[in-house]
Design a protein around this motif. Structure first.
Motif, PDB file in Angstrom:
ATOM      1  N   ALA A  35      -3.889  -0.432   5.900  1.00 53.25           N
ATOM      2  CA  ALA A  35      -3.241  -1.252   4.864  1.00 53.25           C
ATOM      3  C   ALA A  35      -3.805  -2.663   4.855  1.00 53.25           C
ATOM      4  O   ALA A  35      -3.961  -3.280   3.784  1.00 53.25           O
ATOM      5  N   LEU A  56      -6.548  -1.608   0.884  1.00 53.84           N
ATOM      6  CA  LEU A  56      -6.473  -0.341   0.158  1.00 53.84           C
ATOM      7  C   LEU A  56      -5.204  -0.278  -0.683  1.00 53.84           C
ATOM      8  O   LEU A  56      -4.161  -0.824  -0.317  1.00 53.84           O
ATOM      9  N   ASP A  57      -5.304   0.438  -1.797  1.00 55.24           N
ATOM     10  CA  ASP A  57      -4.117   0.663  -2.622  1.00 55.24           C
ATOM     11  C   ASP A  57      -3.278   1.822  -2.090  1.00 55.24           C
ATOM     12  O   ASP A  57      -2.063   1.845  -2.280  1.00 55.24           O
ATOM     13  N   ALA A  58      -3.931   2.782  -1.466  1.00 53.60           N
ATOM     14  CA  ALA A  58      -3.198   3.952  -0.994  1.00 53.60           C
ATOM     15  C   ALA A  58      -3.962   4.650   0.116  1.00 53.60           C
ATOM     16  O   ALA A  58      -5.189   4.571   0.200  1.00 53.60           O
ATOM     17  N   VAL A  77      -8.642   4.248  -2.370  1.00 54.58           N
ATOM     18  CA  VAL A  77      -7.862   5.220  -1.603  1.00 54.58           C
ATOM     19  C   VAL A  77      -8.689   5.736  -0.428  1.00 54.58           C
ATOM     20  O   VAL A  77      -9.871   6.052  -0.580  1.00 54.58           O
ATOM     21  N   MET A 107       0.830  -1.193   0.000  1.00 59.44           N
ATOM     22  CA  MET A 107       0.000   0.000   0.000  1.00 59.44           C
ATOM     23  C   MET A 107       0.867   1.246   0.000  1.00 59.44           C
ATOM     24  O   MET A 107       1.875   1.305   0.700  1.00 59.44           O
ATOM     25  N   HIS A 108       0.502   2.238  -0.791  1.00 61.55           N
ATOM     26  CA  HIS A 108       1.203   3.513  -0.815  1.00 61.55           C
ATOM     27  C   HIS A 108       0.702   4.388   0.339  1.00 61.55           C
ATOM     28  O   HIS A 108      -0.494   4.450   0.608  1.00 61.55           O
ATOM     29  N   ARG A 113      -8.351   2.378  -8.369  1.00 62.21           N
ATOM     30  CA  ARG A 113      -7.543   2.270  -7.163  1.00 62.21           C
ATOM     31  C   ARG A 113      -8.366   2.673  -5.947  1.00 62.21           C
ATOM     32  O   ARG A 113      -9.088   3.676  -5.988  1.00 62.21           O
ATOM     33  N   VAL A 142     -12.754  -1.325  -1.477  1.00 60.54           N
ATOM     34  CA  VAL A 142     -11.774  -2.119  -2.223  1.00 60.54           C
ATOM     35  C   VAL A 142     -12.471  -2.962  -3.286  1.00 60.54           C
ATOM     36  O   VAL A 142     -12.040  -3.015  -4.452  1.00 60.54           O
TER      37      VAL A 142
END
Length: 344
Positions: free
Chosen positions: A82, A86-88, A50, A1-2, A48, A39
């Motif tokens: 995370a 989630l991606d970010a 976020v 995750m970012h 994505r 998600v």
């Protein structure tokens, strides 16, 4: 995750995204279900997922005298976010300057230009922008103007049992999962009930510091925590676990990664203590050197409130009883016996 702490860190061309907004303190089961939906929605749209969240909590900026004590520190909040898939996460520094943005300025800057949002997922009671002027109707109108969809969701999940929100009346059999409810339970020392809402035992983090060595003198050497993050529950003695994140890369079967503990929170009234402390005795271990190490305490169940004893002998007898009860509770919670160290 970012993890991004500034819009400048978002890669060019990132998106499209499905975005939700919130404080997510505690990342309890209600949060987790909502984030799981986001998600899934993102995956179905080749987008994505976020979450936009804030640090410090807005209440700390606007009304510091009555701001809630946060359930989780920022490191734990990010780790728990995370875990939802989630991606970010965009972690926004919440300041008075940030709060002065109009709803349109916030949406255009952060969601449209920053995250290339395709879908915004928010609760019906969402508020955003200067003076909390933005509502769900505002978001829908801005979505129409800027070309993104708005999905409004209801509260997710019910908690069976005692009331855990300010809105709930005594005797209610169903109330919302809520951060407010978790805080109330922790303030009462009911970590077991709090865990039902969180979906896991409550945790606090800290760095092991030197204490007065009184526990060692009594035969129960303790790790005293300083620089604590996470809400410290009511004074008392708890059964729990001491985890050592620095050993996370070690063999998962390493015996010293996760250790059974009896945890004391309070001022040590038997010795006329004034400073509130959090300290953990790792069951049957006097060989550990944890000084300056960052550790996590996972609180499973409260054994008793803090008591004042008339002398050392009854205190030590009670400590032996606390350790025996902690061992029993942790064995039940973990499904495996918590072994007693062999006699030397």
């Amino acid at each position: 995750m970012h993890l991004w702490t500034d819009l400048s860190q978002v890669p060019p061309g990132f998106g499209p995204s499905v975005v939700t907004i919130g404080n997510f303190d505690g990342v309890h089961r209600g949060h987790a279900q909502v984030l799981g939906r986001i998600v899934d929605l993102a995956r179905s749209r080749a987008a994505r997922a976020v979450a936009v969240t804030f640090h410090p909590h807005p209440a700390v900026v606007h009304r510091p005298e009555s701001a809630p004590e946060l359930i989780t520190g920022i490191a734990d909040r990010v780790e728990l976010l995370a875990a939802t898939g989630l991606d970010a996460v965009l972690l926004v520094e919440y300041t008075l300057e940030f709060a002065r943005q109009t709803p349109e300025e916030f949406v255009r800057t952060y969601l449209v230009d920053g995250l290339r949002v395709g879908t915004v997922v928010v609760g019906h009671d969402v508020r955003f922008g200067r003076d909390n002027a933005g509502t769900i109707e505002t978001m829908v109108e801005l979505g129409s103007r800027f070309g993104f969809e708005v999905v409004a969701i209801d509260d997710v999940g019910q908690h069976q049992g005692v009331p855990v929100t300010d809105e709930a009346a005594p005797g209610d059999s169903q109330v919302r999962w809520s951060s407010t409810g978790v805080r109330a339970l922790l303030a009462a020392g009911d970590v077991r009930e709090a865990a039902r809402i969180l979906g896991r035992p409550h945790r606090v983090r800290g760095t092991v510091v030197h204490g007065d060595a009184r526990g060692r003198e009594l035969g129960f050497p303790t790790a005293n925590l300083g620089a604590i993050s996470g809400m410290v529950p009511a004074d008392g003695v708890y059964a729990g676990w001491l985890e050592r994140p620095q050993l996370a890369g070690a063999d998962p079967e390493h015996a010293d990664v996760r250790l059974p503990a009896a945890i004391s929170i309070g001022t040590n009234p038997t010795f006329d203590g004034l400073e509130r402390r959090v300290e953990a005795y790792v069951l049957d271990r006097a060989d550990l050197d944890l000084y300056d190490e960052d550790v996590v305490l996972e609180l499973v169940e409260r054994l008793r409130p803090t008591l004042r004893f008339d002398g050392i002998e009854p205190l030590v007898a009670q400590m032996h009883d606390d350790v025996a009860r902690a061992r029993e509770i942790l064995a039940r919670a973990d499904g495996e016996p918590v072994a007693t160290a062999p006699e030397a």
